[in-house]
Design a protein around this motif. Structure first.
Motif, PDB file in Angstrom:
ATOM      1  N   MET A  90       0.714  -1.216   0.059  1.00 35.34           N
ATOM      2  CA  MET A  90       0.029   0.345  -0.032  1.00 35.34           C
ATOM      3  C   MET A  90       0.811   1.110  -0.160  1.00 35.34           C
ATOM      4  O   MET A  90       2.100   1.258   0.737  1.00 35.34           O
ATOM      5  N   VAL A  91       0.303   2.545  -0.833  1.00 44.36           N
ATOM      6  CA  VAL A  91       1.599   3.490  -0.908  1.00 44.36           C
ATOM      7  C   VAL A  91       0.295   4.321   0.107  1.00 44.36           C
ATOM      8  O   VAL A  91      -0.914   4.422  -0.260  1.00 44.36           O
ATOM      9  N   LYS A  92       1.187   5.322   0.275  1.00 47.00           N
ATOM     10  CA  LYS A  92       0.919   6.765   1.963  1.00 47.00           C
ATOM     11  C   LYS A  92       1.205   7.732   0.980  1.00 47.00           C
ATOM     12  O   LYS A  92       2.210   7.832   1.060  1.00 47.00           O
ATOM     13  N   VAL A  93       0.351   8.856   0.577  1.00 42.68           N
ATOM     14  CA  VAL A  93       0.849  10.285   0.088  1.00 42.68           C
ATOM     15  C   VAL A  93       0.087  10.994   1.617  1.00 42.68           C
ATOM     16  O   VAL A  93      -1.090  11.120   1.768  1.00 42.68           O
ATOM     17  N   LEU A  94       0.626  11.977   1.579  1.00 46.60           N
ATOM     18  CA  LEU A  94       0.891  13.030   2.280  1.00 46.60           C
ATOM     19  C   LEU A  94       0.223  14.229   1.167  1.00 46.60           C
ATOM     20  O   LEU A  94       0.806  14.744   0.062  1.00 46.60           O
ATOM     21  N   VAL A  95      -1.139  14.694   1.630  1.00 44.25           N
ATOM     22  CA  VAL A  95      -1.579  16.074   0.729  1.00 44.25           C
ATOM     23  C   VAL A  95      -1.206  16.735   1.532  1.00 44.25           C
ATOM     24  O   VAL A  95      -2.023  17.709   2.401  1.00 44.25           O
ATOM     25  N   ALA A  96      -0.826  18.015   1.969  1.00 47.26           N
ATOM     26  CA  ALA A  96      -0.320  18.633   2.305  1.00 47.26           C
ATOM     27  C   ALA A  96      -1.385  19.789   1.608  1.00 47.26           C
ATOM     28  O   ALA A  96      -1.497  20.964   0.403  1.00 47.26           O
ATOM     29  N   VAL A  97      -2.595  20.445   2.302  1.00 46.26           N
ATOM     30  CA  VAL A  97      -2.962  22.078   2.097  1.00 46.26           C
ATOM     31  C   VAL A  97      -3.726  22.840   3.675  1.00 46.26           C
ATOM     32  O   VAL A  97      -3.564  22.772   4.259  1.00 46.26           O
ATOM     33  N   ASP A  98      -3.711  23.540   3.299  1.00 49.69           N
ATOM     34  CA  ASP A  98      -4.836  25.160   4.185  1.00 49.69           C
ATOM     35  C   ASP A  98      -6.013  25.878   2.806  1.00 49.69           C
ATOM     36  O   ASP A  98      -7.002  23.952   2.426  1.00 49.69           O
ATOM     37  N   LYS A 116       7.205  11.839   7.831  1.00 45.64           N
ATOM     38  CA  LYS A 116       8.310  10.917   8.107  1.00 45.64           C
ATOM     39  C   LYS A 116       7.379  10.618   9.424  1.00 45.64           C
ATOM     40  O   LYS A 116       7.286   9.050   9.497  1.00 45.64           O
ATOM     41  N   GLU A 117       6.273  11.072  10.260  1.00 43.81           N
ATOM     42  CA  GLU A 117       5.718   9.874  11.700  1.00 43.81           C
ATOM     43  C   GLU A 117       4.634   9.338  10.560  1.00 43.81           C
ATOM     44  O   GLU A 117       4.632   8.344  11.339  1.00 43.81           O
ATOM     45  N   VAL A 118       4.401   9.957   9.846  1.00 44.70           N
ATOM     46  CA  VAL A 118       3.613   8.766   9.290  1.00 44.70           C
ATOM     47  C   VAL A 118       4.156   8.054   8.114  1.00 44.70           C
ATOM     48  O   VAL A 118       2.774   6.663   7.888  1.00 44.70           O
ATOM     49  N   GLY A 119       5.057   7.931   8.247  1.00 37.67           N
ATOM     50  CA  GLY A 119       5.499   7.207   7.157  1.00 37.67           C
ATOM     51  C   GLY A 119       5.208   7.577   5.446  1.00 37.67           C
ATOM     52  O   GLY A 119       5.364   6.082   5.226  1.00 37.67           O
ATOM     53  N   ALA A 120       4.653   8.331   5.472  1.00 34.71           N
ATOM     54  CA  ALA A 120       4.876   8.216   4.148  1.00 34.71           C
ATOM     55  C   ALA A 120       5.596   7.973   3.098  1.00 34.71           C
ATOM     56  O   ALA A 120       6.792   8.057   2.792  1.00 34.71           O
TER      57      ALA A 120
END
Length: 149
Positions: free
Chosen positions: A1-9, A107-111
């Protein structure tokens, strides 16, 4: 499974970056962590020289308004993820310097990758203020997808 971090505001550009990710990059087996990094609210200065000058009502109002905006943003992206039928998603809220927090949260979520939009700053403002996306590209060891304005 791929984990993607999407940064939003709260910007329109962040919403466009999220939509671009969903339309062009997202796969059903991706886990999506939607990150919002808020700046701590600006509180009034408290004078220690003037007893009784603590503006508790004003501070309370600022904090309530800030929490309301953060909750609205969290709800907005939770609903967007559900509307796009993203099976595995969550919203992560942080506070601090945006670039540093994005890199640390990844890093924290393992993205496995980071998606971020640009603010569209002009050359001079970007040079003076710096760019969150520029910081993330130069400080993260992960692939970073920047969605331009």
């Amino acid at each position: 499974m791929v984990k993607v971090l999407v940064a939003v505001d709260s910007s329109e550009q962040a919403e466009r970056a999220f939509a671009w990710y969903v339309a062009n990059f997202h796969k059903d087996d991706h886990e999506v962590v939607i990150l919002h990094v808020g700046e701590p609210p600006k509180l009034p200065t408290i004078s220690l020289a003037e007893p009784g000058s603590f503006p508790a009502d004003q501070i309370s109002k600022i904090l309530i308004e800030n929490n309301k905006k953060v909750n609205e943003l969290e709800n907005k992206y939770t609903i967007l993820a559900m509307n796009h039928k993203i099976q595995k998603s969550r919203v992560l809220l942080k506070s601090g310097r945006a670039g540093e927090e994005v890199v640390d949260a990844a890093k924290e979520v393992g993205a496995d990758a980071i998606v971020i939009g640009t603010r569209g700053l002009g050359t001079i403002r970007r040079t003076v203020l710096g760019s969150v996306s520029d910081y993330v590209v130069h400080h993260s060891k992960l692939p970073v997808l920047i969605v331009p304005k």
